[in-house]
Write a protein that holds these residues in place. Structure first.
Motif, mmCIF file in Angstrom:
data_model
loop_
_atom_site.group_PDB
_atom_site.id
_atom_site.type_symbol
_atom_site.label_atom_id
_atom_site.label_comp_id
_atom_site.label_asym_id
_atom_site.label_seq_id
_atom_site.Cartn_x
_atom_site.Cartn_y
_atom_site.Cartn_z
ATOM 1 N N VAL A 154 0.753 -1.421 0.047
ATOM 2 C CA VAL A 154 0.046 0.035 0.040
ATOM 3 C C VAL A 154 0.668 1.371 0.033
ATOM 4 O O VAL A 154 0.785 1.800 -0.977
ATOM 5 N N GLY A 208 3.787 0.734 -2.197
ATOM 6 C CA GLY A 208 3.385 0.291 -3.779
ATOM 7 C C GLY A 208 2.109 0.765 -4.470
ATOM 8 O O GLY A 208 1.960 0.506 -5.512
ATOM 9 N N GLY A 209 1.453 1.710 -3.579
ATOM 10 C CA GLY A 209 0.471 2.344 -4.147
ATOM 11 C C GLY A 209 -0.833 1.365 -4.538
ATOM 12 O O GLY A 209 -1.786 2.034 -5.198
ATOM 13 N N ILE A 210 -0.952 0.280 -4.231
ATOM 14 C CA ILE A 210 -2.186 -0.686 -4.056
ATOM 15 C C ILE A 210 -3.148 -0.455 -2.964
ATOM 16 O O ILE A 210 -2.977 -1.058 -2.137
ATOM 17 N N ALA A 238 3.649 3.991 -11.865
ATOM 18 C CA ALA A 238 2.188 3.598 -11.888
ATOM 19 C C ALA A 238 1.454 4.849 -11.367
ATOM 20 O O ALA A 238 0.295 4.977 -11.002
ATOM 21 N N TYR A 285 6.754 8.752 -3.993
ATOM 22 C CA TYR A 285 5.129 8.422 -4.011
ATOM 23 C C TYR A 285 4.290 8.703 -5.229
ATOM 24 O O TYR A 285 3.286 7.956 -5.383
ATOM 25 N N ARG A 341 4.871 5.799 -7.523
ATOM 26 C CA ARG A 341 4.407 4.606 -7.364
ATOM 27 C C ARG A 341 2.485 4.619 -7.227
ATOM 28 O O ARG A 341 1.947 3.926 -6.806
ATOM 29 N N GLY A 342 2.195 5.977 -7.496
ATOM 30 C CA GLY A 342 0.780 6.308 -7.550
ATOM 31 C C GLY A 342 0.101 6.344 -5.945
ATOM 32 O O GLY A 342 -1.275 6.100 -5.854
ATOM 33 N N VAL A 343 1.036 6.462 -5.011
ATOM 34 C CA VAL A 343 0.604 6.776 -3.483
ATOM 35 C C VAL A 343 0.075 8.145 -3.407
ATOM 36 O O VAL A 343 -0.736 8.517 -2.789
ATOM 37 N N TRP A 344 0.919 9.099 -3.812
ATOM 38 C CA TRP A 344 0.601 10.416 -3.903
ATOM 39 C C TRP A 344 0.220 11.095 -5.346
ATOM 40 O O TRP A 344 0.755 10.665 -6.486
ATOM 41 N N ASN A 368 -4.859 6.034 -6.330
ATOM 42 C CA ASN A 368 -3.861 5.722 -7.495
ATOM 43 C C ASN A 368 -4.497 5.905 -8.688
ATOM 44 O O ASN A 368 -5.411 5.517 -9.285
#
Lengths: 426, 233
Positions: A322, A325-327, B45, B217, B220-223, B227
C-alpha cells in the motif's frame, strides 16, 4: 572489523548516482516529531526507537567520513566513527527495531525517506556480513534452494497435485488444473513458500479464481518464490540474484504477465525494486494478484455474492503493497463486491499501522519479544473495528496477525484476499 | 545598488559572509542537481509531477502529518519561528541600507519577531528537557537554535533603535544602540558563516527532501491520494 569490509560499507554512503541518499543524509533536523508515527516508539516509549535516531546512526557516520565539519570537528555535529559500538547499535536498531514500514516517511516534518536510510544502514551491515543469522539463513535458503523455506521440488509438486484433485471436486470439473511449468501462458503465478508449506488452501483459492476466470496460467516449479528476503537483509547482490531468477524464469516460460502472490515485500521487491537491482526495465507486465482479481471482477470474469461470507470484515493494509506500492483502492473494490459487512481500521490506506511482521522481523527470532509487543497496536486497531474476520493480501502479515490473534486473544479469523474472494464466488 | 552604497567595515563583513554562505549553498545545490533524480527502471504507476506538487502542498498539511497534529503547539511554534527567521533575513537588506520601517509597521514586526524569538527559546528549552530530543541532539542543534534566535532578538533591537515609535520625526536613541548595531552585524556574519556548516543547511535540503518524497510516492501512485492509474471501480 576488517578494514576492507568497513570501506565497502562506508562506500554505500557515497551517494550512488542520484541526489536521493545525499538529501536524506543532510536533511534531518532532529525535531523528533516522527516519534509517534513509529510502532516501536509508541509501544515502548523508548527514545532509542524514535525514527530520527535510526537516521542519525547512519547520518552521523556519513558526516564523519564525508563532510568537512564531520572530519575536522566531529563533536560539533555528532559525527561518529563506524566502530564496534556504532555497529552494535546499528544492528540492534536497524534490524531489531524497524520493520521498514515507512510510516515515518509520511509524518516527518522535513519529508525524509527514513525507511530508505534504514535500508542503506542495513546494506552497510550486510556488506560487513553482519546480517542477523536468522535473517541471513532465510536468504541463504532462497539462494541455495530457490525458495526461502527450502521446500524440495517434489514436495511442492505433490502438494500441488493433491490441491488440483481438491480443486476438481470443488468446481466439479475434471479438467480443472493447476498447471506446472507450462510455457507460453498468459500468466506466470508466483507463491509465497509459506503457502505450500503451511497454507495450501490459499493456493486452492487462487486456483479456483483462475479456473472460474478461464485464465491461461502456470506456476513454475523451478522458481515460484515471490519473496525476496535480500530486500530485508540489505544485501543487494543477493536481492538481485533472487530477482534475476524470477526474471529469467519469466523469459524462459514466455509468459506475458507475472502475477505476484499476496505478499507485500515480495510485490515491492519484484515490481518496484527488481528492475533497479537488474538495471533494466522489464518487457513483461508485473502485477499483484490483488490487481488481477480486481480486473476479473471489473471485466465480469468472476462473479461474487457478498452475502456468502458471514461476519464483519476488516482489512489490514500491508505496508509494502500500500504505502510502498500504491495498491490501496483495488482491495477495497474487491471487498465491496465480496463482503456485505466491511469496516475500515483507523488509520488505514497509506497511513496504516504496520502489523509488526515486516522488515524480516518474522525471520529474526531474537527480536520476537519486541515484535509481539508492537503487535499490540494492531491488536487494538482490530478490536476497535469489532470485526470477526481480518482480511489481508500478504502472507507475512497473515503470519504475524495469526500470532497477534493468539497472543492478544482477539478471536478473529485471518484470511487472505484470495480466500475471501474464493468463498464469495458464485 | 547595494554595491554602490557606502557601508561601514562591519557591514561589508556581513555582506561578505552572506556571499560566502550563498556560494557554499550554491555548491550544495549544484551537487544535488548534478547528481539528479533517481534512475528508476520500474514501470511507473502514477505521476511524478503530481506527486512532487502534492509533497509541497497537501502532504504538508497539518491534518496529514502526525508531526503536526499530535504536536500542535510545537508545530505552531516552529511555523512562527521559521517565519520570524525569514522575516529577519529579509529585513537585513533594509537594515543594511538604512531603510527602516516606521510607525505601526515597526510595532507589528517587532511584536511578531518577539513572539518568534520566544518560540525559538521554547524550542531550545524543549530540546534540553525532553529526553527523546536530548538523546537525539548534538551541539550543532543547540548552536543553530541560539544563532537564529539571537539573530531575531537583535533584529528587534535594531528596529527599536531606528524607529520613531515615540513621536513622529523623532528617533529615540536608546542607550547601547550603536553597540547593538555593531553586534547585530557581527552576529549576522557568524550566522551566515555557520549556516552551511551544520543543520541550518536544511534550508536547502528541505526542498530536495520534499522533491524526492514526491518523486517516490508520485511514481508509485501513492500521492496524491488515490492511484491515478488504477482501473478499479
Amino acid at each position: 572489523m576488517k578494514e576492507d569490509m568497513k570501506s565497502k560499507a562506508l562506500s554505500k554512503l557515497n551517494s550512488n548516482g542520484s541526489s536521493r541518499l545525499l538529501t536524506q543524509l543532510n536533511s534531518c533536523v532532529h525535531c523528533g516529531l516522527c516519534a509517534e508515527s513509529c510502532l516501536y516508539y509508541e509501544a515502548f516509549r523508548d527514545a532509542r526507537f524514535v525514527p530520527a535516531k535510526k537516521v542519525e546512526l547512519v547520518a552521523s557516520v556519513y558526516r564523519r567520513y564525508y563532510t568537512l565539519t564531520g572530519k575536522t570537528l566531529p563533536w560539533l555535529t555528532g559525527a561518529k566513527e563506524l566502530d564496534d559500538k556504532m555497529i552494535a547499535e546499528m544492528i540492534d536498531l536497524l534490524y531489531g527495531a524497524c520493520t521498514m514500514c515507512g510510516r515515518c516517511n509520511l509524518h516527518c516534518s522535513i519529508g525524509l525517506d527514513i525507511a530508505h536510510v534504514v535500508f542503506t544502514g542495513r546494506s552497510m551491515l550486510a556488506d560487513m556480513n553482519l546480517v542477523p543469522d536468522t535473517l541471513q539463513a532465510t536468504v541463504d535458503a532462497a539462494i541455495k534452494t530457490g525458495n526461502n523455506m527450502a521446500i524440495p521440488t517434489h514436495e511442492l509438486v505433490d502438494t500441488i497435485k493433491w490441491l488440483e484433485e481438491d480443486l476438481r471436486m470443488e468446481v466439479n470439473d475434471d479438467n480443472a488444473l493447476i498447471p506446472l511449468d507450462e510455457p507460453g501462458k498468459n500468466i506466470l503465478y508466483t507463491l509465497n513458500p509459506r503457502e505450500p508449506k503451511f497454507f495450501p488452501l490459499s493456493i486452492s483459492a487462487m486456483a479456483k479464481i483462475f479456473h472460474v476466470a478461464g485464465e491461461s496460467w502456470t506456476i513454475s516449479t523451478k522458481m515460484y518464490d515471490v519473496t525476496n528476503y535480500g530486500y530485508f537483509s540489505g544485501n543487494e547482490q543477493e536481492a538481485s540474484e533472487i530477482a534475476g531468477r524470477l526474471h529469467r524464469e519469466m523469459e524462459s516460460l514466455g509468459a506475458k504477465r507475472c502475477v505476484l502472490a499476496e505478499c507485500g515485500h515480495g510485490s515491492r521487491a519484484f515490481r518496484w525494486e527488481a528492475p533497479n537491482y537488474l538495471g533494466k526495465a522489464f518487457d513483461f507486465d508485473v502485477l499483484t494478484s490483488v490487481e488481477l482479481i480486481a480486473e476479473y471482477i471489473r471485466d465480469g470474469r468472476i462473479k461474487l455474492d457478498p452475502g456468502r461470507l458471514k461476519g464483519k470484515v476488516t482489512l489490514h493494509d500491508p505496508c509494502n503493497l500500500v504505502r510502498g506500492g500504491g495498491i490501496f483502492e483495488e482491495q477495497r473494490y474487491i471487498l465491496k463486491h465480496a463482503v456485505s459487512d466491511f469496516t475500515e481500521m483507523e488509520p488505514h490506506g497509506p497511513d496504516n499501522l504496520c502489523c509488526g511482521g515486516g522488515g524480516g522481523q518474522l525471520a529474526m527470532g531474537e527480536y520476537n519479544e519486541r515484535r509481539m509487543k508492537i503487535a499490540g497496536l494492531k491488536a487494538d486497531q482490530i478490536r476497535k473495528t469489532g470485526a470477526k474476520i481480518v482480511c489481508t493480501p500478504c502472507h507475512n502479515c497473515v503470519d504475524q496477525l495469526i500470532q497477534t490473534n493468539a497472543s492478544y486473544k482477539l478471536g478473529v479469523k485471518i484470511m487472505t484476499l484470495a480466500e475471501v474472494v474464493s468463498e464469495a464466488m458464485v | 545598488m547595494i554595491l554602490s552604497m557606502e557601508f561601514a567595515w562591519f557591514q561589508w563583513m556581513a555582506l561578505s559572509a552572506l556571499a560566502i554562505c550563498l556560494s557554499v549553498l550554491t555548491f550544495h545545490l549544484i551537487r544535488l542537481i548534478r547528481q539528479g533524480s533517481p534512475q528508476d527502471y520500474s514501470k511507473s504507476a502514477g505521476s511524478i509531477s503530481r506527486g512532487v506538487r502534492y509533497a509541497f502542498t497537501g502532504a504538508m498539511s497539518p491534518a496529514r502529518k502526525a508531526s503536526a497534529y499530535l504536536h500542535l503547539p510545537t508545530y505552531t511554534a516552529g511555523l512562527i519561528y521559521h517565519s520570524g527567521t525569514f522575516l529577519s533575513f529579509f529585513l537585513f537588506f533594509f537594515i543594511i541600507t538604512g531603510n527602516f520601517p516606521e510607525g505601526w509597521l515597526t510595532l507589528l514586526i517587532v511584536s511578531f519577531l518577539a513572539i518568534s524569538a520566544l518560540c525559538g527559546i521554547g524550542i531550545f528549552i524543549k530540546r534540553m528537557v525532553k529526553q527523546e530530543l536530548l538523546s537525539l541532539s548534538n551541539p550543532d542543534d543547540f548552536i543553530s537554535n541560539l544563532l537564529v534566535t539571537i539573530f531575531q532578538v537583535f533584529t528587534v533591537i535594531i528596529l527599536l533603535c531606528n524607529t520613531n515609535l515615540i513621536s513622529e520625526g523623532t528617533t529615540v536613541q536608546l542607550p547601547g544602540c550603536p553597540t547593538a548595531q555593531l553586534i547585530y552585524f557581527f552576529h549576522f556574519t557568524l550566522l551566515m558563516l555557520y549556516v552551511p556548516v551544520g543543520k541550518l543547511r536544511h534550508l536547502l535540503y528541505f526542498f530536495a527532501a520534499r522533491y524526492h518524497l514526491g518523486f517516490f510516492y508520485g511514481r508509485r501512485g501513492v500521492w496524491p491520494s488515490g492511484n491515478i492509474n488504477s482501473k478499479a471501480g
